[in-house]
Write a protein that holds these residues in place. Structure first.
Motif, PDB file in Angstrom:
ATOM      1  N   GLY B 277       0.815  -1.200   0.000  1.00 18.84           N
ATOM      2  CA  GLY B 277       0.000   0.000   0.000  1.00 18.84           C
ATOM      3  C   GLY B 277       0.850   1.251   0.000  1.00 18.84           C
ATOM      4  O   GLY B 277       2.080   1.184   0.000  1.00 18.84           O
ATOM      5  N   THR B 278       0.199   2.411  -0.018  1.00 17.17           N
ATOM      6  CA  THR B 278       0.941   3.656   0.053  1.00 17.17           C
ATOM      7  C   THR B 278       1.074   4.071   1.517  1.00 17.17           C
ATOM      8  O   THR B 278       0.574   3.389   2.401  1.00 17.17           O
ATOM      9  CB  THR B 278       0.205   4.766  -0.725  1.00 17.17           C
ATOM     10  OG1 THR B 278      -1.119   4.833  -0.221  1.00 17.17           O
ATOM     11  CG2 THR B 278       0.176   4.462  -2.197  1.00 17.17           C
ATOM     12  N   GLY B 279       1.764   5.159   1.747  1.00 18.52           N
ATOM     13  CA  GLY B 279       1.976   5.599   3.122  1.00 18.52           C
ATOM     14  C   GLY B 279       1.899   7.104   3.213  1.00 18.52           C
ATOM     15  O   GLY B 279       1.536   7.774   2.240  1.00 18.52           O
ATOM     16  N   PRO B 280       2.244   7.664   4.367  1.00 14.76           N
ATOM     17  CA  PRO B 280       2.171   9.108   4.550  1.00 14.76           C
ATOM     18  C   PRO B 280       3.156   9.828   3.630  1.00 14.76           C
ATOM     19  O   PRO B 280       4.208   9.286   3.286  1.00 14.76           O
ATOM     20  CB  PRO B 280       2.556   9.303   6.018  1.00 14.76           C
ATOM     21  CG  PRO B 280       3.280   8.069   6.390  1.00 14.76           C
ATOM     22  CD  PRO B 280       2.725   6.970   5.560  1.00 14.76           C
ATOM     23  N   ASP B 281       2.809  11.043   3.211  1.00 14.93           N
ATOM     24  CA  ASP B 281       3.692  11.766   2.297  1.00 14.93           C
ATOM     25  C   ASP B 281       4.703  12.623   3.048  1.00 14.93           C
ATOM     26  O   ASP B 281       5.582  13.196   2.438  1.00 14.93           O
ATOM     27  CB  ASP B 281       2.888  12.626   1.310  1.00 14.93           C
ATOM     28  CG  ASP B 281       2.128  13.733   2.008  1.00 14.93           C
ATOM     29  OD1 ASP B 281       1.861  13.570   3.226  1.00 14.93           O
ATOM     30  OD2 ASP B 281       1.810  14.746   1.374  1.00 14.93           O
ATOM     31  N   ARG B 282       4.542  12.744   4.361  1.00 11.97           N
ATOM     32  CA  ARG B 282       5.529  13.500   5.139  1.00 11.97           C
ATOM     33  C   ARG B 282       6.030  12.644   6.295  1.00 11.97           C
ATOM     34  O   ARG B 282       5.317  11.768   6.779  1.00 11.97           O
ATOM     35  CB  ARG B 282       4.907  14.785   5.713  1.00 11.97           C
ATOM     36  CG  ARG B 282       4.394  15.772   4.677  1.00 11.97           C
ATOM     37  CD  ARG B 282       5.463  16.167   3.682  1.00 11.97           C
ATOM     38  NE  ARG B 282       6.612  16.834   4.264  1.00 11.97           N
ATOM     39  CZ  ARG B 282       6.850  18.130   4.135  1.00 11.97           C
ATOM     40  NH1 ARG B 282       6.022  18.908   3.477  1.00 11.97           N
ATOM     41  NH2 ARG B 282       7.943  18.651   4.663  1.00 11.97           N
ATOM     42  N   ALA B 283       7.267  12.923   6.721  1.00 11.42           N
ATOM     43  CA  ALA B 283       7.813  12.209   7.873  1.00 11.42           C
ATOM     44  C   ALA B 283       7.439  12.966   9.140  1.00 11.42           C
ATOM     45  O   ALA B 283       7.411  14.196   9.151  1.00 11.42           O
ATOM     46  CB  ALA B 283       9.326  12.117   7.757  1.00 11.42           C
ATOM     47  N   LEU B 287      10.521  10.963  13.312  1.00 11.05           N
ATOM     48  CA  LEU B 287      11.341  10.283  12.304  1.00 11.05           C
ATOM     49  C   LEU B 287      12.502  11.165  11.848  1.00 11.05           C
ATOM     50  O   LEU B 287      13.529  10.682  11.402  1.00 11.05           O
ATOM     51  CB  LEU B 287      10.445   9.921  11.116  1.00 11.05           C
ATOM     52  CG  LEU B 287      10.820   8.723  10.261  1.00 11.05           C
ATOM     53  CD1 LEU B 287      11.050   7.508  11.122  1.00 11.05           C
ATOM     54  CD2 LEU B 287       9.747   8.457   9.229  1.00 11.05           C
ATOM     55  N   ARG B 288      12.314  12.488  11.970  1.00  8.94           N
ATOM     56  CA  ARG B 288      13.376  13.388  11.507  1.00  8.94           C
ATOM     57  C   ARG B 288      14.504  13.522  12.513  1.00  8.94           C
ATOM     58  O   ARG B 288      15.583  13.983  12.165  1.00  8.94           O
ATOM     59  CB  ARG B 288      12.792  14.783  11.245  1.00  8.94           C
ATOM     60  CG  ARG B 288      11.849  14.793  10.051  1.00  8.94           C
ATOM     61  CD  ARG B 288      11.355  16.196   9.786  1.00  8.94           C
ATOM     62  NE  ARG B 288      10.001  16.148   9.255  1.00  8.94           N
ATOM     63  CZ  ARG B 288       9.424  17.148   8.631  1.00  8.94           C
ATOM     64  NH1 ARG B 288      10.082  18.275   8.470  1.00  8.94           N
ATOM     65  NH2 ARG B 288       8.211  17.041   8.175  1.00  8.94           N
ATOM     66  N   PHE B 293      14.656   8.203  14.372  1.00 13.16           N
ATOM     67  CA  PHE B 293      14.915   7.419  13.172  1.00 13.16           C
ATOM     68  C   PHE B 293      15.552   6.080  13.532  1.00 13.16           C
ATOM     69  O   PHE B 293      15.208   5.044  12.955  1.00 13.16           O
ATOM     70  CB  PHE B 293      15.816   8.214  12.224  1.00 13.16           C
ATOM     71  CG  PHE B 293      15.875   7.626  10.847  1.00 13.16           C
ATOM     72  CD1 PHE B 293      14.745   7.590  10.054  1.00 13.16           C
ATOM     73  CD2 PHE B 293      17.053   7.080  10.367  1.00 13.16           C
ATOM     74  CE1 PHE B 293      14.781   7.031   8.794  1.00 13.16           C
ATOM     75  CE2 PHE B 293      17.098   6.525   9.098  1.00 13.16           C
ATOM     76  CZ  PHE B 293      15.959   6.502   8.309  1.00 13.16           C
ATOM     77  N   TRP B 296      12.939   3.783  14.607  1.00  7.90           N
ATOM     78  CA  TRP B 296      12.212   3.240  13.460  1.00  7.90           C
ATOM     79  C   TRP B 296      12.989   2.066  12.837  1.00  7.90           C
ATOM     80  O   TRP B 296      12.410   1.052  12.473  1.00  7.90           O
ATOM     81  CB  TRP B 296      11.985   4.342  12.425  1.00  7.90           C
ATOM     82  CG  TRP B 296      11.260   3.846  11.213  1.00  7.90           C
ATOM     83  CD1 TRP B 296       9.906   3.650  11.095  1.00  7.90           C
ATOM     84  CD2 TRP B 296      11.831   3.455   9.960  1.00  7.90           C
ATOM     85  NE1 TRP B 296       9.622   3.158   9.856  1.00  7.90           N
ATOM     86  CE2 TRP B 296      10.777   3.033   9.135  1.00  7.90           C
ATOM     87  CE3 TRP B 296      13.140   3.415   9.456  1.00  7.90           C
ATOM     88  CZ2 TRP B 296      10.970   2.587   7.831  1.00  7.90           C
ATOM     89  CZ3 TRP B 296      13.341   2.962   8.163  1.00  7.90           C
ATOM     90  CH2 TRP B 296      12.274   2.557   7.368  1.00  7.90           C
TER      91      TRP B 296
END
Lengths: 318, 536
Positions: B277-283, B287-288, B293, B296
C-alpha cells in the motif's frame, strides 16, 4: 571574507586502499558560483574524490579544503552548507518517498518547503509510494529533490541522472540552472557529455586518479578543431591557403558548391569571410563536442592497461 | 521469452541450466540447513537417550508431559510418547514445527522472488531459460535439501536405538511438512512483490497452522487435520504408524508447486497480485530526529525479540507448576535443563533467565549487524553526508539499542514474575525473577560491546561476533547438562553472573563485566570515528 577563496580546493590528493592506489595526485578547484563538470571514466576516482571531500574517507596525502575547512575533521559543520546525491542512491525501502525526503532534509542544514513542493511536482514524484516500490529512476529523483530543495551553498552531485529519462534529465538541468541563478555552486560528476556540456562552466577531466586537464569549456575548445560545412552560391575556390584549415572537400551541386573542412578556432573568422564572399546559402559550424575533447584527453596519454580506458570510453559514447 | 518459443530439445536444457544456477546460489545455505537441523536432532536424541535410559524414566516423563494440556499445546500430542522415539519427538516438537517449514520457505523465497526483485531473474529469463523453470528448479533444489535432512534424521534416530520404521516415518512426516511450506512459498512468491512478503505471509500461515494444531490437540477434535503440522503429527511414527498420511503433504505441496509454476509461466515478470500500500507523504518530527529514526530502524527487531522473550518467559512461568511436578518425579529432567540441586522454583527461574539472556544478546548482535547493513547498502553514506556527525549517529543507535535491551529484559522478566506467581499461587518468585533479569544486563552488554568494537574496527569481520554468540548460546544451553569443565563454562559472560536467583549474584563480576563492556563500546566509537565510510 572567504568569498574569494575556492569552495573546493584539492591539491595533490592521493588515496590508497591497501595496495591499490585509487587517487594519485589529483587536483580540483571549484570556485564560488560555478557549475563544475567532473569527468572521468568508470573507476577513475570520481566517487572516491567526492567521499574524501565529504570527510567520509581520509586522504592518504595531499591538501583537501572544503569551504576553507578540513572535511575529515569538521565534516558535520561543513555539511551544513552542502547537499549531496550519491552515485548509487540507497534509501530505506520501508519509508515512503515523502518520508525519505524529510529524513534526508533533516540532515541538510535547512530546507525550503515551497521549493520542495515545486520540485516534487516538477519531477512527478508520488510521495506516498514506498521506496521499495519505486523504480531506480524514481529513487534517484527522491535524492535529487532532497538535495535541490536544501538551502545549500554547494551541491555535490555524483552521476545524478544515470537513471533518469530524457524528459526528467531536462527537468534536472532546468532545476540546476535555477539553483545556480541563486548563487549555488555545483560539483557535477558525470560521464554524460551532453549534460556537462549543457550545464558546466568549468570542467575537470581525470583519469586513473589524476587530473588530465582542467579549465573552461571554451578554453579547451580553443585548442581543438571546429567542423564547418557550407553551401555557397559561387565557388569559394580552394581554401587550403587559409592558416589552420584542413580536411578540405569540395563538391559541385547544380548551381551551388558544398564545402567541408575543419579549422582551428583561432582562424575561423578568416574562413567564414571567404565563404561570405562566395555568398552563403546554408552554413553549419559545429564546435568540438565535449566527447571529442574527452576522447582527445585520453588519446594523448595511452596508459599501460589501455583496455580499461577503452571500455570506459565506449560507455561515454552512449 | 516464453516456454513456447523454445525448441522442444531446448526444454530440458533450460531446466538443467536453471537447476545448476539455483544449486550454485543455494549450496551454502542448503548445506547449513541440513547440518544445523541434523545436528540439533542428533543432539536432542543423544541427550534424551542418555537421560531416559530406562523404561521407568520414560514412563515418568510421559506422565509428566501429558499432565494438563499446556505442553500438549506447545509440543503437540505425541502418540506413543511412552517410547524413546516418542520422547524425542516431543522434545524436538517445538523446534521442528518452526525450523522445517522455515527451511522450505527460506530456500524457495531466496531462489525465486528475491532473485526477481533484485533484477537477476530478468537477466536469466532474457537468456534461454523458460519462465517457469526458476520456480521448478527452486522447488527441486529445496526438495533435495529436505530429503537430505530427512535422511539425516532417520539415520540419527536409528543410531540411538529408535526402531527403524518409526525413524523413517518420522523423518518423512517432518520432511513432508517442509515440502508443503516450500510449495506454499513458491506460490506466494508469484503473488507478492517482495521476498519480505513471502516470509510474512508464510509465517502468518505457519502461525495459524500452529494454533490450529494446538486447538485440535487440546480439544481432541478433527481441527488438527486442518493444519500441516497436524498431518505430520497424525503420522504417529511411534504410535499407530499411519503411513498413508504422507500422501496429504505430498499432494498439497505438489498442488501448490504446480500452481506456482503455472502462474510463473503466465504472469508478467516483476508483477504481483498483492502490492504494497501507500503511506504518509511527510515524515513525522520523530522520524526526523536521529534517535527517532534509529527507533524506526530497530523497532521490528526489538518487537520480534521481545515476542520471543515474552513467549519463553510466559510459557516457562505458566508451566512452572507442572514442571515442578515433573521434576519431583524425575530428577534427571531438572539436570537436563541445568537446574541441578536447590529450590526447584528458583532453579526454573534461573534457567529461564539464562535463556532470556541468550535472547537479549541475540537481539544486540542482530541490531549492531543492522548498522553494518545500513553501511553496506550505502545508506550510511547518505546519512553522514549531512549535519549528523559520526558520534551522534552511532550514539543515537547505541541509545536505542540500550533502550531496546531494557524493554526486552524488563517486560520479559515481568511476564516471568507474573506468570510464575499465577502458576504457583504466590508472589515469592516475583522479585527474584525481575532482579535476576537485571543482573544479566552487564553480560549482555559485553556482547554488544564486542559487536560495536568489531563494527567500528573491521565490519567485514562481523561473522566473528555471531560465532561468539553461537558459542555463548551453546555453553548456556548445553554446558550444564553435558557437564562441561568449569573453564569452558567460564568463557561465556553469562556464567560469570552467578546463575541468579538460584546462585548468588556475583557483584564483583557484574562490575568487571560492565567495565569491560564500557571499554569495548569506547573502542568501537573511537575506531568508527577514524575509519572510512563505507567499509565492508
Amino acid at each position: 571574507m572567504t568569498d574569494t577563496a575556492p569552495v573546493i580546493r584539492v591539491e595533490g590528493l592521493t588515496k590508497n586502499f591497501g595496495r591499490v592506489r585509487a587517487l594519485d595526485g589529483l587536483d580540483l578547484t571549484v570556485r564560488r558560483g560555478e557549475v563544475h563538470g567532473f569527468l572521468g571514466p568508470n573507476g577513475s576516482g570520481k566517487s572516491t574524490t567526492i567521499r574524501v571531500l565529504l570527510g567520509l574517507i581520509k586522504a592518504t596525502s595531499g591538501r583537501v579544503e572544503l569551504f576553507s575547512g578540513d572535511p575529515w575533521r569538521d565534516a558535520p559543520r561543513l555539511h551544513r552548507r552542502l547537499a549531496y546525491v550519491a552515485g548509487d542512491v540507497a534509501l530505506w525501502p520501508g519509508l515512503t518517498g515523502g518520508q525519505c525526503l524529510d529524513v534526508l532534509g533533516s540532515t541538510h542544514g535547512a530546507f525550503d518547503e515551497r521549493r520542495r513542493a515545486d520540485l516534487v511536482e516538477q519531477f512527478q514524484l508520488n510521495p506516498t509510494t514506498r521506496v521499495r516500490d519505486y523504480s531506480k529512476g524514481n529513487r534517484q529523483k527522491v535524492a535529487l529533490v532532497a538535495a535541490l530543495a536544501a538551502d545549500a551553498e554547494l551541491l555535490v552531485l555524483d552521476e545524478p541522472t544515470s537513471g533518469l529519462d530524457p524528459l526528467m534529465e531536462q527537468t534536472f538541468q532546468r532545476c540546476v540552472r535555477d539553483r545556480r541563478e541563486t548563487g549555488v555552486t555545483v560539483l557535477l560528476s558525470s560521464h554524460i557529455m551532453g549534460e556537462v556540456e549543457a550545464l558546466a562552466d568549468q570542467v575537470t577531466i581525470i583519469r586513473r586518479g589524476r587530473t588530465v586537464t582542467s579549465g573552461t569549456l571554451s578554453d579547451m575548445r580553443r585548442h581543438t578543431r571546429t567542423v564547418v560545412r557550407a553551401v555557397t552560391m559561387a565557388d569559394p575556390g580552394v581554401l587550403t591557403d587559409i592558416e589552420g584549415l584542413a580536411d578540405h572537400q569540395r563538391e559541385r551541386l547544380a548551381e551551388l558548391t558544398d564545402s567541408r573542412f575543419t579549422i582551428d578556432t583561432a582562424h575561423l573568422d578568416t574562413a567564414i569571410g571567404r565563404l561570405h564572399e562566395a555568398g552563403i546559402h546554408t552554413l553549419t559550424v559545429t564546435p568540438p563536442s565535449l566527447a571529442a575533447l574527452f576522447l582527445r584527453s585520453y588519446g594523448e596519454t595511452p596508459g599501460p592497461d589501455e583496455s580499461v580506458g577503452e571500455e570506459s570510453l565506449a560507455e561515454t559514447g552512449r | 521469452m516464453s516456454a513456447l518459443h523454445l525448441a522442444p530439445d531446448d526444454r530440458p536444457r533450460s531446466l538443467e541450466t536453471m537447476l545448476r544456477i539455483v544449486a550454485r546460489i543455494q549450496r551454502r545455505s542448503a548445506l547449513t540447513w541440513v547440518l544445523v537441523l541434523g545436528a540439533s536432532l542428533v543432539g536432542t536424541a543423544a541427550g534424551v537417550a542418555a537421560l531416559y535410559d530406562t523404561t521407568a524414566k520414560i514412563h515418568t516423563y510421559a506422565a509428566a508431559v501429558t499432565t494438563g494440556s499446556t505442553l500438549v499445546a506447545i509440543n503437540g500430542k505425541v502418540e506413543g510418547i511412552d517410547s524413546l522415539g516418542g520422547v524425542i519427538q516431543d522434545e524436538f516438537g517445538f523446534m521442528v514445527a518452526f525450523l522445517m517449514p522455515l527451511l522450505g520457505i527460506s530456500l524457495v523465497a531466496r531462489a525465486t522472488r528475491r532473485e526477481e526483485e533484485c533484477g537477476r531473474l530478468e537477466l536469466l529469463l532474457g537468456g534461454r531459460i523458460a519462465r517457469h523453470d526458476p520456480t521448478v528448479a527452486a522447488l527441486l533444489v529445496t526438495t533435495a535439501t529436505i530429503v537430505s535432512t530427512a535422511g539425516l534424521f532417520a539415520a540419527g534416530l536409528a543410531l540411538f536405538g529408535v526402531p527403524l520404521a518409526g525413524s523413517v516415518l518420522y523423518a518423512l512426516s517432518v520432511g513432508g511438512l517442509a515440502f508443503v511450506f516450500a510449495g506454499l512459498a513458491a506460490l506466494l512468491a508469484q503473488l507478492t512483490l517482495h521476498s519480505r512478503g513471502v516470509y510474512t505471509w508464510s509465517l502468518i500461515i505457519l502461525a495459524a497452522s500452529y494454533a490450529l494444531r494446538g486447538v485440535g490437540d487440546v480439544t481432541n477434535t478433527w481441527v488438527t487435520w486442518l493444519s500441516p503440522l497436524g498431518w505430520a503429527e497424525k503420522a504417529a511414527p511411534f504410535g499407530d504408524q499411519r503411513w498413508w498420511t504422507l500422501v496429504i503433504p505430498l499432494a498439497a505441496g505438489l498442488a501448490l508447486g504446480a500452481a506456482a509454476s503455472w502462474l510463473a509461466g503466465r504472469r508478467d515478470l516483476g508483477s504481483a497480485l498483492v502490492r504494497g500500500g501507500t503511506g504518509p507523504d511527510r515524515a513525522s518530527a520523530r522520524l526526523r530526529s536521529p534517535i527517532g529514526f534509529a527507533v524506526w530502524i530497530h523497532r521490528p527487531a526489538i518487537l520480534g525479540w521481545l515476542a520471543g522473550g515474552v513467549l519463553l518467559t510466559g510459557m516457562m512461568g505458566a508451566l512452572s507448576h507442572q514442571f515442578l511436578g515433573a521434576m519431583a518425579g524425575n530428577p534427571a529432567l531438572a539436570q537436563a535443563i541445568g537446574i541441578g540441586n536447590g529450590p526447584p522454583m528458583d532453579g526454573l527461574v534461573a534457567a529461564t533467565q539464562l535463556y532470556l539472556a541468550v535472547i537479549a544478546a541475540g537481539y544486540l548482535v542482530q541490531a549492531v549487524g543492522t548498522l553494518r547493513r545500513e553501511e553496506g547498502d550505502g545508506r550510511l553514506e547518505t546519512r553522514l553526508s549531512g549535519v549528523l556527525s559520526r558520534n551522534r549517529w552511532l550514539a543515537s543507535h547505541a541509545v536505542v539499542l540500550l533502550g531496546g535491551l531494557m524493554t526486552i529484559v524488563l517486560i520479559s522478566s515481568l511476564v516471568l514474575g507474573l506468570a510464575t506467581a499465577l502458576s504457583a499461587g504466590d508472589m515469592a518468585e516475583f522479585g527474584p525473577a525481575l532482579l535476576s533479569g537485571l543482573a544479566y544486563l552487564p553480560a549482555e552488554l559485553v556482547l554488544a560491546g564486542v559487536a560495536l568494537a568489531v563494527y567500528g574496527m573491521r565490519p567485514r569481520l562481523f561473522g566473528i561476533v555471531w560465532a561468539g554468540y553461537a558459542a555463548m548460546t551453546f555453553i548456556a544451553f548445553l554446558g550444564p547438562g553435558l557437564n562441561f569443565p568449569q573453564w569452558a563454562l567460564d568463557l561465556s559472560p553469562t556464567t560469570q553472573v552467578g546463575n541468579p536467583p538460584m546462585g548468588a549474584v556475583q557483584s564483583g563480576a557484574l562490575i568487571a563485566l560492565s567495565a569491560l563492556a564500557g571499554v569495548l563500546v569506547a573502542v568501537g566509537f573511537a575506531a568508527f570515528r577514524r575509519r572510512g565510510v563505507p567499509q565492508n
